[in-house]
Design a protein around this motif. Structure first.
Motif: not given
Length: 183
Positions: A21-26, A77-84, A157-158
């Protein structure tokens, strides 16, 4: 004699079976980038220049309609997206939560960490975690229904994340099927 075990409906250890899952800012960058790579396929010359003709042809042949779309993420932040991102494999599903009632679902065809590819697709190097996608399928499902199906709380979900609880993924898939099918 023991009964044979039923195969698990969901085994996240198998490539191509995970759900992300991925969220984003419209808003500004997000809306412009939707037009460049989700509402429209990424032009083949971009893929060929950055990945090579052989990789492009392989991706194109794997895609049901021969078109490739793309999305990406910042490191986080802190590579959290990179982990996923490192867990993604071809065939996995990605669902983008784009507001209170719109979800875009698609299959991942490949992943690359490349600020140059990001720059060429979106005109900005920030989304260096790039994923090639099949044709995105829009769903109009309230975000609250999705969170309920996954037993997630509001705001849980962030950024980019892998579905954490395998038991809830079948409930989420049933919700999608009821609302128009799976990508």
């Amino acid at each position: 004699m023991a009964k044979p075990k039923k195969p698990k409906l969901w085994d996240s250890r198998k490539p191509g079976r995970q759900v992300f899952f991925q969220t984003g800012q419209i808003g500004s960058d997000y809306d412009r980038n939707l037009d460049k790579s989700i509402k429209n396929p990424v032009p083949p010359p971009i893929w060929i220049r950055r990945l090579g003709l052989q990789t492009w042809e392989g991706l194109r042949n794997e895609s049901p309609d021969g078109l490739l779309f793309a999305w990406g993420a910042e490191l986080g932040e802190e590579g959290d997206n990179l982990s996923a991102f490192k867990l993604m494999t071809p065939g996995d599903q990605l669902f983008q939560l784009l507001g209170p009632t719109l979800v875009v679902g698609t299959r991942i065809r490949g992943t690359w960490r490349s600020s140059r590819l990001s720059e060429e697709i979106w005109g900005m190097p920030d989304w260096e975690l790039v994923y090639a996608l099949d044709n995105p399928v829009p769903y109009h499902i309230p975000k609250t229904d999705i969170l309920a199906a996954l037993d997630y709380g509001a705001g849980s979900i962030r950024g980019l994340m892998r579905a954490a609880d395998e038991a809830n993924v079948p409930k989420f898939r049933r919700l999608l099927k009821k609302r128009g099918g799976l990508p």
